[in-house]
Write a protein that holds these residues in place. Structure first.
Motif, PDB file in Angstrom:
ATOM      1  N   PHE A 233     -62.087 -89.471 -26.555  1.00 34.83           N
ATOM      2  CA  PHE A 233     -62.849 -89.249 -25.335  1.00 34.83           C
ATOM      3  C   PHE A 233     -62.937 -90.518 -24.499  1.00 34.83           C
ATOM      4  N   GLU A 234     -63.255 -91.622 -25.185  1.00 28.97           N
ATOM      5  CA  GLU A 234     -63.438 -92.867 -24.426  1.00 28.97           C
ATOM      6  C   GLU A 234     -62.131 -93.308 -23.759  1.00 28.97           C
ATOM      7  N   ARG A 235     -61.014 -93.116 -24.492  1.00 34.22           N
ATOM      8  CA  ARG A 235     -59.715 -93.444 -23.910  1.00 34.22           C
ATOM      9  C   ARG A 235     -59.462 -92.570 -22.675  1.00 34.22           C
ATOM     10  N   TRP A 236     -59.719 -91.260 -22.825  1.00 38.48           N
ATOM     11  CA  TRP A 236     -59.483 -90.347 -21.711  1.00 38.48           C
ATOM     12  C   TRP A 236     -60.317 -90.731 -20.504  1.00 38.48           C
ATOM     13  N   LEU A 237     -61.614 -91.050 -20.718  1.00 40.00           N
ATOM     14  CA  LEU A 237     -62.516 -91.328 -19.604  1.00 40.00           C
ATOM     15  C   LEU A 237     -62.049 -92.565 -18.831  1.00 40.00           C
ATOM     16  N   ALA A 238     -61.625 -93.607 -19.574  1.00 38.41           N
ATOM     17  CA  ALA A 238     -61.170 -94.824 -18.903  1.00 38.41           C
ATOM     18  C   ALA A 238     -59.894 -94.555 -18.113  1.00 38.41           C
ATOM     19  N   GLN A 239     -58.940 -93.851 -18.746  1.00 42.56           N
ATOM     20  CA  GLN A 239     -57.669 -93.544 -18.065  1.00 42.56           C
ATOM     21  C   GLN A 239     -57.896 -92.677 -16.839  1.00 42.56           C
ATOM     22  N   GLU A 240     -58.765 -91.659 -17.005  1.00 43.47           N
ATOM     23  CA  GLU A 240     -59.018 -90.730 -15.903  1.00 43.47           C
ATOM     24  C   GLU A 240     -59.687 -91.480 -14.740  1.00 43.47           C
ATOM     25  N   GLY A 241     -60.553 -92.447 -15.069  1.00 48.21           N
ATOM     26  CA  GLY A 241     -61.195 -93.241 -14.020  1.00 48.21           C
ATOM     27  C   GLY A 241     -60.153 -93.964 -13.187  1.00 48.21           C
ATOM     28  N   GLU A 242     -59.199 -94.594 -13.877  1.00 46.15           N
ATOM     29  CA  GLU A 242     -58.140 -95.306 -13.147  1.00 46.15           C
ATOM     30  C   GLU A 242     -57.288 -94.341 -12.346  1.00 46.15           C
ATOM     31  N   ALA A 243     -56.913 -93.222 -12.997  1.00 39.28           N
ATOM     32  CA  ALA A 243     -56.033 -92.261 -12.322  1.00 39.28           C
ATOM     33  C   ALA A 243     -56.708 -91.682 -11.082  1.00 39.28           C
ATOM     34  N   GLN A 244     -58.007 -91.428 -11.172  1.00 41.69           N
ATOM     35  CA  GLN A 244     -58.683 -90.852  -9.999  1.00 41.69           C
ATOM     36  C   GLN A 244     -58.766 -91.861  -8.861  1.00 41.69           C
ATOM     37  N   ARG A 245     -58.967 -93.144  -9.206  1.00 49.62           N
ATOM     38  CA  ARG A 245     -59.003 -94.160  -8.146  1.00 49.62           C
ATOM     39  C   ARG A 245     -57.617 -94.331  -7.516  1.00 49.62           C
ATOM     40  N   ALA A 246     -56.579 -94.236  -8.374  1.00 45.67           N
ATOM     41  CA  ALA A 246     -55.216 -94.418  -7.868  1.00 45.67           C
ATOM     42  C   ALA A 246     -54.666 -93.139  -7.237  1.00 45.67           C
ATOM     43  N   GLY A 247     -55.355 -92.022  -7.424  1.00 42.45           N
ATOM     44  CA  GLY A 247     -54.872 -90.765  -6.856  1.00 42.45           C
ATOM     45  C   GLY A 247     -53.750 -90.127  -7.665  1.00 42.45           C
ATOM     46  N   THR A 248     -53.665 -90.431  -8.961  1.00 37.82           N
ATOM     47  CA  THR A 248     -52.591 -89.845  -9.769  1.00 37.82           C
ATOM     48  C   THR A 248     -53.124 -88.839 -10.788  1.00 37.82           C
ATOM     49  N   SER A 249     -54.410 -88.517 -10.741  1.00 43.52           N
ATOM     50  CA  SER A 249     -54.948 -87.583 -11.740  1.00 43.52           C
ATOM     51  C   SER A 249     -54.695 -86.142 -11.298  1.00 43.52           C
ATOM     52  N   ASP A 250     -55.119 -85.194 -12.135  1.00 42.25           N
ATOM     53  CA  ASP A 250     -54.935 -83.781 -11.757  1.00 42.25           C
ATOM     54  C   ASP A 250     -56.187 -83.226 -11.060  1.00 42.25           C
ATOM     55  N   LEU A 251     -57.013 -84.127 -10.524  1.00 43.09           N
ATOM     56  CA  LEU A 251     -58.258 -83.675  -9.892  1.00 43.09           C
ATOM     57  C   LEU A 251     -58.008 -82.667  -8.766  1.00 43.09           C
ATOM     58  N   GLY A 252     -56.962 -82.929  -7.979  1.00 45.13           N
ATOM     59  CA  GLY A 252     -56.664 -82.017  -6.864  1.00 45.13           C
ATOM     60  C   GLY A 252     -56.381 -80.610  -7.362  1.00 45.13           C
ATOM     61  N   GLU A 253     -55.641 -80.516  -8.462  1.00 43.55           N
ATOM     62  CA  GLU A 253     -55.329 -79.196  -9.018  1.00 43.55           C
ATOM     63  C   GLU A 253     -56.595 -78.530  -9.566  1.00 43.55           C
ATOM     64  N   GLN A 254     -57.436 -79.342 -10.248  1.00 44.81           N
ATOM     65  CA  GLN A 254     -58.711 -78.789 -10.746  1.00 44.81           C
ATOM     66  C   GLN A 254     -59.526 -78.225  -9.593  1.00 44.81           C
ATOM     67  N   GLU A 255     -59.518 -78.953  -8.467  1.00 43.90           N
ATOM     68  CA  GLU A 255     -60.313 -78.506  -7.322  1.00 43.90           C
ATOM     69  C   GLU A 255     -59.740 -77.229  -6.716  1.00 43.90           C
ATOM     70  N   TRP A 256     -58.418 -77.189  -6.599  1.00 45.62           N
ATOM     71  CA  TRP A 256     -57.790 -75.984  -6.045  1.00 45.62           C
ATOM     72  C   TRP A 256     -58.099 -74.772  -6.916  1.00 45.62           C
ATOM     73  N   ARG A 257     -57.887 -74.929  -8.235  1.00 42.39           N
ATOM     74  CA  ARG A 257     -58.099 -73.785  -9.126  1.00 42.39           C
ATOM     75  C   ARG A 257     -59.579 -73.454  -9.308  1.00 42.39           C
ATOM     76  N   GLY A 258     -60.402 -74.492  -9.444  1.00 42.42           N
ATOM     77  CA  GLY A 258     -61.809 -74.273  -9.763  1.00 42.42           C
ATOM     78  C   GLY A 258     -62.669 -73.953  -8.552  1.00 42.42           C
ATOM     79  N   VAL A 259     -62.250 -74.423  -7.380  1.00 41.99           N
ATOM     80  CA  VAL A 259     -63.088 -74.243  -6.193  1.00 41.99           C
ATOM     81  C   VAL A 259     -62.462 -73.221  -5.244  1.00 41.99           C
ATOM     82  N   CYS A 260     -61.273 -73.543  -4.733  1.00 42.77           N
ATOM     83  CA  CYS A 260     -60.698 -72.738  -3.639  1.00 42.77           C
ATOM     84  C   CYS A 260     -60.123 -71.411  -4.128  1.00 42.77           C
ATOM     85  N   ALA A 261     -59.366 -71.453  -5.254  1.00 43.64           N
ATOM     86  CA  ALA A 261     -58.619 -70.263  -5.664  1.00 43.64           C
ATOM     87  C   ALA A 261     -59.530 -69.120  -6.092  1.00 43.64           C
TER      88      ALA A 261
END
Ligand code: HEC
Ligand SMILES: [Cu+2]
Length: 330
Positions: A233-261
């Motif tokens: 978990f701790e590894r994932w959280l740190a990596q995801e933090g970096e990826a979200q700041r860099a714009g390389t995470s899957d957050l956009g897909e989560q938002e499309w599927r979880g919010v818009c779709a």
């Protein structure tokens, strides 16, 4: 007294109870608890089910026996039965027994309550860890202490006390966060914070849903909690933090599927919003941002208060994956 309708009602009730017992995974039992707070509320469930079951039998068994034993046997309707008045011992008993039963039930609830409301009162806890949970039309948004955002699926470490600060943005409606094996229902109210916590050791995914009817796509407002080993978990959280700041995470897909779709697209139940797949407007980041932040017509302002990172993740995903997709792809 017409007998046939009564018998029919009894058979129907028995069929319903047996059907419910056989159909669901857990039958009439509550779901198996995985967190100590839920274990405690399950204990209360069983104690109260036991006490009320005893009372039910203590009333219905004599009732049926008396109906049979003292039936009229063709006695004339005008004949009076024996006139009985008062029975001190019986009257004392049916006053004292309910008092004892209610005292047991109340005492047990108050004994179990502290560990339901405050997980850290239970032994074996370590490390506090907080997540902000926002109920929004029609998705759950989680925010970790390092700024990581997740939609609908909450990832949490095993064997840690995870504290939830549950709320909803101002201007949204009331929701209720409920993942039964992990915790009871907690209201998610605009502008107010309700706190709860859980601690789960058993790895796995636990499912729940919004438990407050909150509008058109309420049924799509599902929540899940995935418990992973603490170091993973701790590894994932740190990596995801970096990826979200860099714009390389899957957050956009989560938002499309979880919010818009949940509202948009040809495959949505009821087709709440227009299909966006292949719609040129979704390639226009500014236009999308304006609609998502402010809402439009029947579309609520689903992205109110979103950070720049969060908004950019969405517009990038839409541009690359949704604008170009054909209408039945997506
Ligand atoms: C609760 C349902 C719902 C959700 C969730 C939702 N929308 Fe909408 N959306 C609508 C409806 C309904 C309309 C039509 C509004 C109108 O014009 O009256 C709409 C319109 C739009 C439009 C304008 C389309 C056009 O052709 O003009 C865009 C763009 C849009 N939505 C994007 C999004 C995005 C991106 C998301 C996710 C972040 C989203 N919507 C989430 C219901 C929803
Ligand atoms: Cu809801």
């Amino acid at each position: 007294m017409p007998r046939k309708p009564l018998a029919a009602v009894l058979v129907a009730v028995a069929a319903l109870v047996l059907g419910a017992a056989a159909s669901a995974e857990t039958g009439l039992r509550p779901v198996a608890p995985v967190s100590p707070n839920v274990e405690r509320s399950t204990d209360i469930y069983y104690l109260i089910a036991g006490l009320t079951g005893l009372v039910f039998l203590a009333v219905t068994i004599p009732l049926v026996l008396f109906i049979v034993r003292f039936r009229s046997r063709g006695r004339d309707r005008a004949v009076e039965g024996p006139q009985i008045r008062g029975n001190t011992r019986l009257e004392l008993a049916w006053t004292a027994v309910p008092i004892v039963l209610l005292t047991i039930a109340t005492g047990f609830v108050f004994y179990k309550l502290p560990g339901i409301t405050d997980i850290s009162a239970n032994p074996g806890n370590r490390g506090d860890f907080e997540v902000r949970v926002e109920g929004r039309q029609y998705y759950w948004q989680y925010e970790y202490e390092n700024g990581v955002i997740a939609i609908d699926k909450l990832r949490a470490p095993a064997d840690a006390v995870v504290e939830l600060a549950i709320t909803a943005p101002k201007g949204d409606v009331q929701h209720s966060f409920w993942v039964p094996p992990v915790g009871g229902k907690f209201d998610a109210l605009p502008g107010q914070i309700n706190e709860t916590s859980f601690r789960v050791s058993k790895l796995g995914i636990y499912r729940g849903q919004c438990a407050e009817f909150c509008g058109l796509q309420h049924a799509a407002m599902l929540a899940s909690i995935e418990i992973v080993p603490r170091d993973e978990f701790e590894r994932w959280l740190a990596q995801e933090g970096e990826a979200q700041r860099a714009g390389t995470s899957d957050l956009g897909e989560q938002e499309w599927r979880g919010v818009c779709a949940k509202c948009h697209g040809p495959k949505v139940v009821g087709e709440v919003g227009p299909a966006l797949e292949g719609n040129p407007i979704v390639a226009d980041a500014e236009a999308v941002e304006a609609v998502v932040r402010n809402g439009r017509g029947a579309m609520p302002p689903v992205g109110q208060g979103w950070t720049e990172h969060q908004m950019r993740a969405l517009t990038r995903y839409l541009k690359e994956n949704v604008a170009e997709a054909d209408a039945d792809g997506g």
